[in-house]
Design a protein around this motif. Structure first.
Motif, PDB file in Angstrom:
ATOM      1  N   ASP A 281       0.851  -1.183   0.000  1.00  0.00           N
ATOM      2  CA  ASP A 281       0.000   0.000   0.000  1.00  0.00           C
ATOM      3  C   ASP A 281       0.887   1.233   0.000  1.00  0.00           C
ATOM      4  O   ASP A 281       1.900   1.278   0.705  1.00  0.00           O
ATOM      5  CB  ASP A 281      -0.887   0.048   1.259  1.00  0.00           C
ATOM      6  N   GLU A 282       0.499   2.242  -0.775  1.00  0.00           N
ATOM      7  CA  GLU A 282       1.175   3.529  -0.717  1.00  0.00           C
ATOM      8  C   GLU A 282       0.516   4.326   0.410  1.00  0.00           C
ATOM      9  O   GLU A 282      -0.675   4.175   0.668  1.00  0.00           O
ATOM     10  CB  GLU A 282       1.051   4.277  -2.049  1.00  0.00           C
ATOM     11  N   ALA A 283       1.298   5.191   1.084  1.00  0.00           N
ATOM     12  CA  ALA A 283       0.756   5.897   2.243  1.00  0.00           C
ATOM     13  C   ALA A 283       1.385   7.273   2.416  1.00  0.00           C
ATOM     14  O   ALA A 283       2.559   7.471   2.115  1.00  0.00           O
ATOM     15  CB  ALA A 283       0.993   5.076   3.513  1.00  0.00           C
ATOM     16  N   PHE A 284       0.569   8.211   2.921  1.00  0.00           N
ATOM     17  CA  PHE A 284       1.062   9.506   3.362  1.00  0.00           C
ATOM     18  C   PHE A 284       1.551   9.328   4.792  1.00  0.00           C
ATOM     19  O   PHE A 284       0.929   8.618   5.578  1.00  0.00           O
ATOM     20  CB  PHE A 284      -0.036  10.562   3.385  1.00  0.00           C
ATOM     21  N   VAL A 285       2.634  10.003   5.135  1.00  0.00           N
ATOM     22  CA  VAL A 285       3.188   9.922   6.481  1.00  0.00           C
ATOM     23  C   VAL A 285       2.827  11.227   7.207  1.00  0.00           C
ATOM     24  O   VAL A 285       3.409  12.266   6.925  1.00  0.00           O
ATOM     25  CB  VAL A 285       4.716   9.721   6.443  1.00  0.00           C
ATOM     26  N   PRO A 286       1.864  11.183   8.144  1.00  0.00           N
ATOM     27  CA  PRO A 286       1.484  12.404   8.860  1.00  0.00           C
ATOM     28  C   PRO A 286       2.531  12.779   9.905  1.00  0.00           C
ATOM     29  O   PRO A 286       3.404  11.981  10.253  1.00  0.00           O
ATOM     30  CB  PRO A 286       0.154  12.028   9.522  1.00  0.00           C
TER      31      PRO A 286
ATOM     32  N   ASP B 135       2.339  13.006  13.028  1.00  0.00           N
ATOM     33  CA  ASP B 135       2.308  12.170  14.235  1.00  0.00           C
ATOM     34  C   ASP B 135       2.434  10.683  13.892  1.00  0.00           C
ATOM     35  O   ASP B 135       1.894   9.824  14.582  1.00  0.00           O
ATOM     36  CB  ASP B 135       1.037  12.430  15.033  1.00  0.00           C
ATOM     37  N   PHE B 136       3.201  10.371  12.835  1.00  0.00           N
ATOM     38  CA  PHE B 136       3.319   8.997  12.354  1.00  0.00           C
ATOM     39  C   PHE B 136       3.822   8.028  13.413  1.00  0.00           C
ATOM     40  O   PHE B 136       3.538   6.844  13.353  1.00  0.00           O
ATOM     41  CB  PHE B 136       4.233   8.933  11.125  1.00  0.00           C
ATOM     42  N   ASP B 137       4.573   8.526  14.391  1.00  0.00           N
ATOM     43  CA  ASP B 137       5.110   7.629  15.417  1.00  0.00           C
ATOM     44  C   ASP B 137       4.071   7.268  16.480  1.00  0.00           C
ATOM     45  O   ASP B 137       4.307   6.399  17.310  1.00  0.00           O
ATOM     46  CB  ASP B 137       6.347   8.240  16.070  1.00  0.00           C
ATOM     47  N   GLN B 138       2.901   7.904  16.436  1.00  0.00           N
ATOM     48  CA  GLN B 138       1.840   7.630  17.413  1.00  0.00           C
ATOM     49  C   GLN B 138       0.550   7.142  16.771  1.00  0.00           C
ATOM     50  O   GLN B 138      -0.350   6.684  17.474  1.00  0.00           O
ATOM     51  CB  GLN B 138       1.528   8.916  18.195  1.00  0.00           C
ATOM     52  N   SER B 139       0.417   7.284  15.463  1.00  0.00           N
ATOM     53  CA  SER B 139      -0.826   6.901  14.809  1.00  0.00           C
ATOM     54  C   SER B 139      -0.522   6.300  13.443  1.00  0.00           C
ATOM     55  O   SER B 139       0.602   6.340  12.977  1.00  0.00           O
ATOM     56  CB  SER B 139      -1.736   8.127  14.646  1.00  0.00           C
ATOM     57  N   ALA B 140      -1.546   5.785  12.822  1.00  0.00           N
ATOM     58  CA  ALA B 140      -1.383   5.137  11.523  1.00  0.00           C
ATOM     59  C   ALA B 140      -1.140   6.160  10.423  1.00  0.00           C
ATOM     60  O   ALA B 140      -1.526   7.318  10.529  1.00  0.00           O
ATOM     61  CB  ALA B 140      -2.630   4.314  11.207  1.00  0.00           C
ATOM     62  N   CYS B 141      -0.512   5.707   9.356  1.00  0.00           N
ATOM     63  CA  CYS B 141      -0.351   6.525   8.158  1.00  0.00           C
ATOM     64  C   CYS B 141      -1.681   6.563   7.414  1.00  0.00           C
ATOM     65  O   CYS B 141      -2.606   5.817   7.733  1.00  0.00           O
ATOM     66  CB  CYS B 141       0.737   5.939   7.266  1.00  0.00           C
ATOM     67  N   ILE B 142      -1.781   7.389   6.412  1.00  0.00           N
ATOM     68  CA  ILE B 142      -2.994   7.504   5.608  1.00  0.00           C
ATOM     69  C   ILE B 142      -2.767   6.708   4.336  1.00  0.00           C
ATOM     70  O   ILE B 142      -1.984   7.104   3.471  1.00  0.00           O
ATOM     71  CB  ILE B 142      -3.312   8.978   5.306  1.00  0.00           C
ATOM     72  N   LEU B 143      -3.427   5.558   4.241  1.00  0.00           N
ATOM     73  CA  LEU B 143      -3.220   4.636   3.124  1.00  0.00           C
ATOM     74  C   LEU B 143      -3.960   5.083   1.872  1.00  0.00           C
ATOM     75  O   LEU B 143      -4.957   5.810   1.943  1.00  0.00           O
ATOM     76  CB  LEU B 143      -3.715   3.237   3.493  1.00  0.00           C
ATOM     77  N   ASP B 144      -3.492   4.581   0.724  1.00  0.00           N
ATOM     78  CA  ASP B 144      -4.213   4.812  -0.523  1.00  0.00           C
ATOM     79  C   ASP B 144      -5.641   4.282  -0.422  1.00  0.00           C
ATOM     80  O   ASP B 144      -6.570   4.857  -0.976  1.00  0.00           O
ATOM     81  CB  ASP B 144      -3.465   4.218  -1.721  1.00  0.00           C
ATOM     82  N   ASP B 145      -5.847   3.204   0.339  1.00  0.00           N
ATOM     83  CA  ASP B 145      -7.194   2.672   0.560  1.00  0.00           C
ATOM     84  C   ASP B 145      -8.074   3.687   1.278  1.00  0.00           C
ATOM     85  O   ASP B 145      -9.277   3.795   0.996  1.00  0.00           O
ATOM     86  CB  ASP B 145      -7.144   1.386   1.394  1.00  0.00           C
ATOM     87  N   ASP B 146      -7.505   4.435   2.231  1.00  0.00           N
ATOM     88  CA  ASP B 146      -8.261   5.456   2.963  1.00  0.00           C
ATOM     89  C   ASP B 146      -8.691   6.587   2.035  1.00  0.00           C
ATOM     90  O   ASP B 146      -9.830   7.062   2.105  1.00  0.00           O
ATOM     91  CB  ASP B 146      -7.417   6.034   4.108  1.00  0.00           C
TER      92      ASP B 146
END
Length: 191
Positions: A31-36, A38-49
């Protein structure tokens, strides 16, 4: 209505937990993803999202994405075909973040938490979104002095020509400065 979404930052690739990547391209199993931030505390934003959000748009609403991060090609996960002076790679760096084990585990947990209510967004329908990506899904996007080369080229085209040019002409003008690059190829994804 037309909505514009712009993201310039870090991108990464993460393990695909629902097997949909192989249906797009058998060579791509991530999956490709955006790295927010706060990436070390929460999930990335996936292409599926992103695809789920796009699928939930009301009829007659169009969405244009300008994505300047690594692996941004196909970040909206929809089906399609795919002026400024970007600076060559000397002195530049990729906007890629290697996914750590912690990032992978956070994203796997978030995927499992969302799975029962997740919208199935990969149905074939008339595409109402347009993606201008800084590079293909297999490439990294470059930046110089903490500014993405694609964002620089795109904003210079908009400043010169305004919004009254076609999508194809915008892409042509934006990618002129990337001619001859083998490591970054901006793309247009739409019907």
């Amino acid at each position: 209505d037309v909505i514009v979404f712009q993201f310039a930052g870090h991108g990464t690739q993460l393990p695909d937990h629902n097997g949909d990547e192989a249906t797009q391209d058998e060579r791509d199993t991530l999956d490709e993803a955006f790295v927010p931030i706060d990436f070390d505390q929460s999930a990335c934003i996936l292409d599926d999202d992103i695809a789920a959000i796009t699928a939930g748009l009301p009829a007659r609403v169009n969405l244009t994405h300008f994505i300047d991060c690594c692996h941004s090609g196909t970040s909206n996960r929809m089906f399609g075909a795919g002026g400024g002076n970007a600076r060559q790679s000397a002195g530049g760096r990729s906007r890629f973040m290697v996914a750590t084990q912690q990032m992978k585990e956070l994203n796997k947990a978030e995927f499992r938490r969302q799975q029962p209510g997740r919208i199935r967004a990969l149905n074939v329908r008339a595409q109402r979104d347009i993606l201008f990506s800084a590079c293909t899904s297999r490439q990294t996007a470059k930046e110089h002095h903490q500014q993405g080369d694609f964002t620089l080229a795109a904003t210079q085209v908009l400043a010169t020509y305004g919004i009254n040019i076609s999508h194809a002409e915008f892409l042509r003008l934006t990618t002129t400065s990337f001619t001859g690059w083998v490591d970054q190829t901006p793309e247009l994804w739409c019907d």
